[in-house]
Design a protein around this motif. Structure first.
Motif, PDB file in Angstrom:
ATOM      1  N   ALA A  66       0.821  -1.205   0.000  1.00  0.00           N
ATOM      2  CA  ALA A  66       0.000   0.000   0.000  1.00  0.00           C
ATOM      3  C   ALA A  66       0.858   1.259   0.000  1.00  0.00           C
ATOM      4  CB  ALA A  66      -0.938  -0.006   1.209  1.00  0.00           C
ATOM      5  N   ASN A  67       1.981   1.249   0.715  1.00  0.00           N
ATOM      6  CA  ASN A  67       2.804   2.449   0.768  1.00  0.00           C
ATOM      7  C   ASN A  67       3.447   2.745  -0.583  1.00  0.00           C
ATOM      8  OD1 ASN A  67       4.525   0.263   0.911  1.00  0.00           O
ATOM      9  ND2 ASN A  67       5.965   1.258   2.289  1.00  0.00           N
ATOM     10  N   VAL A  68       3.636   1.748  -1.436  1.00  0.00           N
ATOM     11  CA  VAL A  68       4.177   1.987  -2.776  1.00  0.00           C
ATOM     12  C   VAL A  68       3.109   2.621  -3.655  1.00  0.00           C
ATOM     13  CG1 VAL A  68       5.061   0.861  -4.861  1.00  0.00           C
ATOM     14  CG2 VAL A  68       5.887   0.159  -2.615  1.00  0.00           C
ATOM     15  N   LEU A  69       1.862   2.209  -3.479  1.00  0.00           N
ATOM     16  CA  LEU A  69       0.787   2.788  -4.276  1.00  0.00           C
ATOM     17  C   LEU A  69       0.626   4.275  -4.012  1.00  0.00           C
ATOM     18  CD1 LEU A  69      -1.937   0.022  -3.992  1.00  0.00           C
ATOM     19  CD2 LEU A  69      -0.499   0.543  -5.956  1.00  0.00           C
ATOM     20  N   ASN A  70       1.006   4.739  -2.845  1.00  0.00           N
ATOM     21  CA  ASN A  70       0.869   6.145  -2.510  1.00  0.00           C
ATOM     22  C   ASN A  70       2.106   6.966  -2.862  1.00  0.00           C
ATOM     23  OD1 ASN A  70      -1.715   5.810  -1.482  1.00  0.00           O
ATOM     24  ND2 ASN A  70      -0.936   5.173   0.509  1.00  0.00           N
ATOM     25  N   ASP A  71       3.174   6.325  -3.334  1.00  0.00           N
ATOM     26  CA  ASP A  71       4.377   7.060  -3.705  1.00  0.00           C
ATOM     27  C   ASP A  71       4.085   7.967  -4.887  1.00  0.00           C
ATOM     28  OD1 ASP A  71       5.885   5.918  -1.751  1.00  0.00           O
ATOM     29  OD2 ASP A  71       7.002   4.578  -3.069  1.00  0.00           O
ATOM     30  N   THR A  72       4.833   9.043  -4.979  1.00  0.00           N
ATOM     31  CA  THR A  72       4.697   9.950  -6.101  1.00  0.00           C
ATOM     32  C   THR A  72       5.903   9.797  -7.004  1.00  0.00           C
ATOM     33  OG1 THR A  72       5.790  11.719  -4.889  1.00  0.00           O
ATOM     34  CG2 THR A  72       3.379  11.627  -4.761  1.00  0.00           C
ATOM     35  N   LEU A  73       5.793  10.283  -8.210  1.00  0.00           N
ATOM     36  CA  LEU A  73       6.877  10.265  -9.177  1.00  0.00           C
ATOM     37  C   LEU A  73       7.128  11.718  -9.559  1.00  0.00           C
ATOM     38  CD1 LEU A  73       8.715   8.504 -11.008  1.00  0.00           C
ATOM     39  CD2 LEU A  73       6.885   8.619 -12.701  1.00  0.00           C
ATOM     40  N   PRO A  74       7.879  12.446  -8.736  1.00  0.00           N
ATOM     41  CA  PRO A  74       8.054  13.858  -9.037  1.00  0.00           C
ATOM     42  C   PRO A  74       8.970  14.082 -10.235  1.00  0.00           C
ATOM     43  CG  PRO A  74       9.332  13.252  -7.107  1.00  0.00           C
ATOM     44  CD  PRO A  74       8.522  12.041  -7.511  1.00  0.00           C
ATOM     45  N   ALA A  75       8.613  15.069 -11.031  1.00  0.00           N
ATOM     46  CA  ALA A  75       9.455  15.525 -12.130  1.00  0.00           C
ATOM     47  C   ALA A  75       9.923  16.925 -11.746  1.00  0.00           C
ATOM     48  CB  ALA A  75       8.664  15.554 -13.426  1.00  0.00           C
ATOM     49  N   VAL A  95       9.054  25.484 -12.805  1.00  0.00           N
ATOM     50  CA  VAL A  95       7.785  24.856 -12.459  1.00  0.00           C
ATOM     51  C   VAL A  95       7.428  23.845 -13.545  1.00  0.00           C
ATOM     52  CG1 VAL A  95       5.314  25.280 -12.142  1.00  0.00           C
ATOM     53  CG2 VAL A  95       6.978  26.934 -11.287  1.00  0.00           C
ATOM     54  N   VAL A  96       7.164  22.600 -13.152  1.00  0.00           N
ATOM     55  CA  VAL A  96       6.639  21.611 -14.093  1.00  0.00           C
ATOM     56  C   VAL A  96       5.135  21.817 -14.111  1.00  0.00           C
ATOM     57  CG1 VAL A  96       6.367  19.167 -14.633  1.00  0.00           C
ATOM     58  CG2 VAL A  96       8.527  20.001 -13.680  1.00  0.00           C
ATOM     59  N   THR A  97       4.575  22.084 -15.277  1.00  0.00           N
ATOM     60  CA  THR A  97       3.157  22.424 -15.392  1.00  0.00           C
ATOM     61  C   THR A  97       2.271  21.180 -15.276  1.00  0.00           C
ATOM     62  OG1 THR A  97       3.084  22.168 -17.798  1.00  0.00           O
ATOM     63  CG2 THR A  97       3.730  24.341 -16.930  1.00  0.00           C
ATOM     64  N   THR A  98       1.022  21.422 -14.990  1.00  0.00           N
ATOM     65  CA  THR A  98       0.038  20.340 -14.946  1.00  0.00           C
ATOM     66  C   THR A  98      -0.059  19.677 -16.317  1.00  0.00           C
ATOM     67  OG1 THR A  98      -1.179  21.489 -13.207  1.00  0.00           O
ATOM     68  CG2 THR A  98      -2.383  19.799 -14.443  1.00  0.00           C
ATOM     69  N   ALA A  99      -0.103  20.481 -17.374  1.00  0.00           N
ATOM     70  CA  ALA A  99      -0.161  19.932 -18.735  1.00  0.00           C
ATOM     71  C   ALA A  99       1.087  19.100 -19.027  1.00  0.00           C
ATOM     72  CB  ALA A  99      -0.305  21.054 -19.757  1.00  0.00           C
ATOM     73  N   GLY A 100       2.228  19.521 -18.496  1.00  0.00           N
ATOM     74  CA  GLY A 100       3.465  18.764 -18.687  1.00  0.00           C
ATOM     75  C   GLY A 100       3.407  17.403 -18.020  1.00  0.00           C
ATOM     76  N   LYS A 101       2.848  17.355 -16.817  1.00  0.00           N
ATOM     77  CA  LYS A 101       2.713  16.081 -16.110  1.00  0.00           C
ATOM     78  C   LYS A 101       1.751  15.145 -16.845  1.00  0.00           C
ATOM     79  CE  LYS A 101       3.776  18.103 -11.635  1.00  0.00           C
ATOM     80  NZ  LYS A 101       3.261  18.511 -10.325  1.00  0.00           N
ATOM     81  N   VAL A 102       0.671  15.711 -17.399  1.00  0.00           N
ATOM     82  CA  VAL A 102      -0.278  14.907 -18.174  1.00  0.00           C
ATOM     83  C   VAL A 102       0.419  14.358 -19.421  1.00  0.00           C
ATOM     84  CG1 VAL A 102      -2.378  15.012 -19.591  1.00  0.00           C
ATOM     85  CG2 VAL A 102      -2.345  16.051 -17.310  1.00  0.00           C
ATOM     86  N   ALA A 103       1.197  15.209 -20.098  1.00  0.00           N
ATOM     87  CA  ALA A 103       1.917  14.760 -21.302  1.00  0.00           C
ATOM     88  C   ALA A 103       2.905  13.646 -20.968  1.00  0.00           C
ATOM     89  CB  ALA A 103       2.645  15.942 -21.943  1.00  0.00           C
ATOM     90  N   LEU A 104       3.577  13.747 -19.824  1.00  0.00           N
ATOM     91  CA  LEU A 104       4.515  12.708 -19.405  1.00  0.00           C
ATOM     92  C   LEU A 104       3.776  11.393 -19.156  1.00  0.00           C
ATOM     93  CD1 LEU A 104       7.339  11.784 -18.607  1.00  0.00           C
ATOM     94  CD2 LEU A 104       6.914  12.711 -16.324  1.00  0.00           C
ATOM     95  N   ALA A 105       2.652  11.469 -18.469  1.00  0.00           N
ATOM     96  CA  ALA A 105       1.858  10.262 -18.198  1.00  0.00           C
ATOM     97  C   ALA A 105       1.345   9.646 -19.500  1.00  0.00           C
ATOM     98  CB  ALA A 105       0.690  10.595 -17.274  1.00  0.00           C
ATOM     99  N   GLU A 106       0.896  10.492 -20.442  1.00  0.00           N
ATOM    100  CA  GLU A 106       0.420   9.986 -21.727  1.00  0.00           C
ATOM    101  C   GLU A 106       1.551   9.302 -22.490  1.00  0.00           C
ATOM    102  OE1 GLU A 106      -1.259  13.482 -23.506  1.00  0.00           O
ATOM    103  OE2 GLU A 106      -3.218  13.127 -22.592  1.00  0.00           O
ATOM    104  N   ARG A 107       2.746   9.903 -22.448  1.00  0.00           N
ATOM    105  CA  ARG A 107       3.890   9.312 -23.154  1.00  0.00           C
ATOM    106  C   ARG A 107       4.243   7.966 -22.532  1.00  0.00           C
ATOM    107  NH1 ARG A 107       8.202  10.533 -26.773  1.00  0.00           N
ATOM    108  NH2 ARG A 107       6.693  11.987 -27.624  1.00  0.00           N
ATOM    109  N   MET A 108       4.210   7.897 -21.204  1.00  0.00           N
ATOM    110  CA  MET A 108       4.526   6.641 -20.527  1.00  0.00           C
ATOM    111  C   MET A 108       3.499   5.569 -20.881  1.00  0.00           C
ATOM    112  SD  MET A 108       5.743   8.132 -16.844  1.00  0.00           S
ATOM    113  CE  MET A 108       6.116   6.562 -16.106  1.00  0.00           C
TER     114      MET A 108
END
Length: 191
Positions: free
Chosen positions: A43-52, A76-89
């Protein structure tokens, strides 16, 4: 389940089964080293974050090849940037280099995670993208005559025009003369 942590020693892996009063299985939980497992993952791994975390080095070089100014700037890493990173992954974006463009401008309002473009863009160039370990890097050179003036903002972008703004920062004025070159080495660290 919190009650079980108090009475069960947090070592090893075991299964806890909750049985209803009519002797039917209501729930089954796996516990490993005192942590509740979800789908085999602690459970503690599921709550980890992946900061950029982004930062860049900005260097102005005169026509004689001498460095006029160098700055190291966090951004500042933008919200749109984080979404783009997740989409790429997830494989939902086109192939090619990720966020290869660097833009510069004259905006002066503070950078925000909600930003979607530079405030007042004056130039954008394609950078040379490299990556290794957990660091992505785009090195961009604004040659003589490109992006001349008083520069106060920079951003890492996905396309030669428009596109997604991955990260952005506003900073104290940097003067780029017409004969000067400006190099920005942008790094994003995933930790």
């Amino acid at each position: 389940m919190e009650l079980l942590k108090d009475i069960v020693p947090p070592v090893g892996e075991f299964t806890v089964t909750v049985i209803s009063s009519d002797c039917k299985v209501k729930e089954t939980h796996r516990i490993k080293d005192g942590e509740l497992l979800k789908d085999g993952t602690p459970a503690n791994v599921l709550n980890d974050t992946l900061p950029a975390v982004g930062e860049f080095t900005l260097t102005v070089t005169g026509p004689d090849g001498k460095i006029k100014e160098t700055r190291h700037i966090k951004n500042v890493v933008t919200t749109a940037g984080k979404v783009a990173l997740a989409e790429r992954m997830g494989g939902d974006t086109p192939s090619g280099k990720f966020m290869p463009y660097v833009g510069i401008g004259t905006g002066t309002d503070a950078a925000s995670a909600a930003d979607t473009q530079l405030q007042t863009e004056v130039a954008r160039v394609a950078g040379t993208v490299t990556y290794g370990s957990n660091v992505y890097q785009s090195s961009a050179v604004f040659t003589a005559g490109v992006g001349t003036g008083t520069i106060t903002e920079a951003g890492l972008l996905s396309a030669s025009s428009s596109g997604t703004l991955f990260s952005h920062q506003v900073f104290g004025a940097v003067t780029k003369g017409a004969a000067d070159s400006l190099t920005i080495v942008w790094q994003v660290t995933i930790s």
